[in-house]
Design a protein around this motif. Structure first.
Motif, short mmCIF file in Angstrom:
data_model
loop_
_atom_site.label_atom_id
_atom_site.label_comp_id
_atom_site.label_asym_id
_atom_site.label_seq_id
_atom_site.Cartn_x
_atom_site.Cartn_y
_atom_site.Cartn_z
N ARG A 203 27.08 48.75 25.53
CA ARG A 203 26.05 47.71 25.51
C ARG A 203 25.85 47.18 24.09
N GLN A 204 25.79 48.09 23.12
CA GLN A 204 25.62 47.68 21.73
C GLN A 204 26.82 46.86 21.24
N GLU A 205 28.03 47.25 21.63
CA GLU A 205 29.23 46.51 21.23
C GLU A 205 29.23 45.11 21.86
N ALA A 206 28.85 45.02 23.13
CA ALA A 206 28.78 43.71 23.79
C ALA A 206 27.72 42.83 23.11
N HIS A 207 26.60 43.41 22.73
CA HIS A 207 25.54 42.67 22.05
C HIS A 207 26.04 42.18 20.69
N ARG A 208 26.76 43.03 19.94
CA ARG A 208 27.30 42.65 18.65
C ARG A 208 28.28 41.49 18.79
N LEU B 148 28.38 39.27 21.21
CA LEU B 148 27.61 38.08 21.58
C LEU B 148 26.95 37.47 20.34
N GLN B 149 26.37 38.29 19.48
CA GLN B 149 25.75 37.77 18.26
C GLN B 149 26.78 37.11 17.36
N GLU B 150 27.95 37.70 17.23
CA GLU B 150 29.01 37.10 16.41
C GLU B 150 29.44 35.76 16.98
N SER B 151 29.57 35.70 18.30
CA SER B 151 29.97 34.45 18.95
C SER B 151 28.90 33.37 18.75
N GLU B 152 27.64 33.73 18.93
CA GLU B 152 26.55 32.78 18.73
C GLU B 152 26.52 32.28 17.28
N GLU B 153 26.74 33.19 16.33
CA GLU B 153 26.75 32.81 14.92
C GLU B 153 27.91 31.87 14.62
N LYS B 154 29.06 32.13 15.22
CA LYS B 154 30.22 31.27 15.02
C LYS B 154 29.93 29.85 15.52
N TYR B 155 29.38 29.73 16.73
CA TYR B 155 29.07 28.41 17.27
C TYR B 155 27.94 27.75 16.50
#
Length: 176
Positions: free
Chosen positions: A27-32, A34-41
């Motif tokens: 869950r923590q890895e998936a959240h990380r 997701l945050q990286e993807s959101e930051e990229k966009y």
């Protein structure tokens, strides 16, 4: 044999703990990720030179980026929740309102301060989970100021500028 075995109980507790710990790490890895993807966009949206504007189903502005602030001539806080045509009149080359039936079009933009710009506008319809119109993403590329239109009356009175608000043109964001 039905007897209690301390090693088996400890092993069971450890197994449950390991399963829960592994699930939490996933869950923590998936959240990380997701945050990286959101930051990229977010960086892509912030770094683009094109003006981006997101309209909701009612045609009200939900988001604009910094280049769009320059195109509209107003700050984000001024226009969020308002209709784009309150601040920007969008016309075709023959000065007719654009219905955005095409995905991309060349347009003439007139800001409330009388500044006239030309730009290429792309429009993408946003649909909800049922396929119903839920808004639009508009991208304004190559916006270039072409002239400043004359004011009517007192040059200090913004109400006397030939503006989107008094043009009589309305742009229906649901047209596609």
């Amino acid at each position: 044999d039905g007897t209690f075995s301390r090693p088996k109980a400890v092993a069971s507790v450890l197994e449950v703990f390991a399963i829960r710990a592994a699930a939490e790490l996933e869950r923590q890895e998936a959240h990380r990720r997701l945050q990286e993807s959101e930051e990229k966009y977010r960086r892509i949206v912030e770094m683009t030179r094109d003006g981006l504007c997101v309209l909701n189903a009612a045609g009200k502005i939900e988001f604009i980026n910094a280049p769009m602030e320059v195109i509209v001539g107003r700050s984000v806080s001024d226009i969020i929740g308002h209709a784009l045509e309150e601040y920007l009149l969008i016309l075709s080359d023959n000065h007719e309102p654009i219905a955005f039936k095409e995905d991309k079009t060349e347009a003439i933009l007139i800001r409330n301060d009388g500044t006239k710009l030309s730009a290429a506008i792309s429009r993408t319809v946003i649909s909800d989970a049922d396929g119903n119109f839920d808004g639009a993403l508009m991208m304004f590329s190559d916006a270039v100021e072409t002239e400043r239109l004359p004011r009517r009356g007192d040059p200090g009175d913004l109400a006397d500028i030939i503006t989107p608000a008094d043009s009589g043109h309305e742009i229906d964001p649901s047209l596609s």
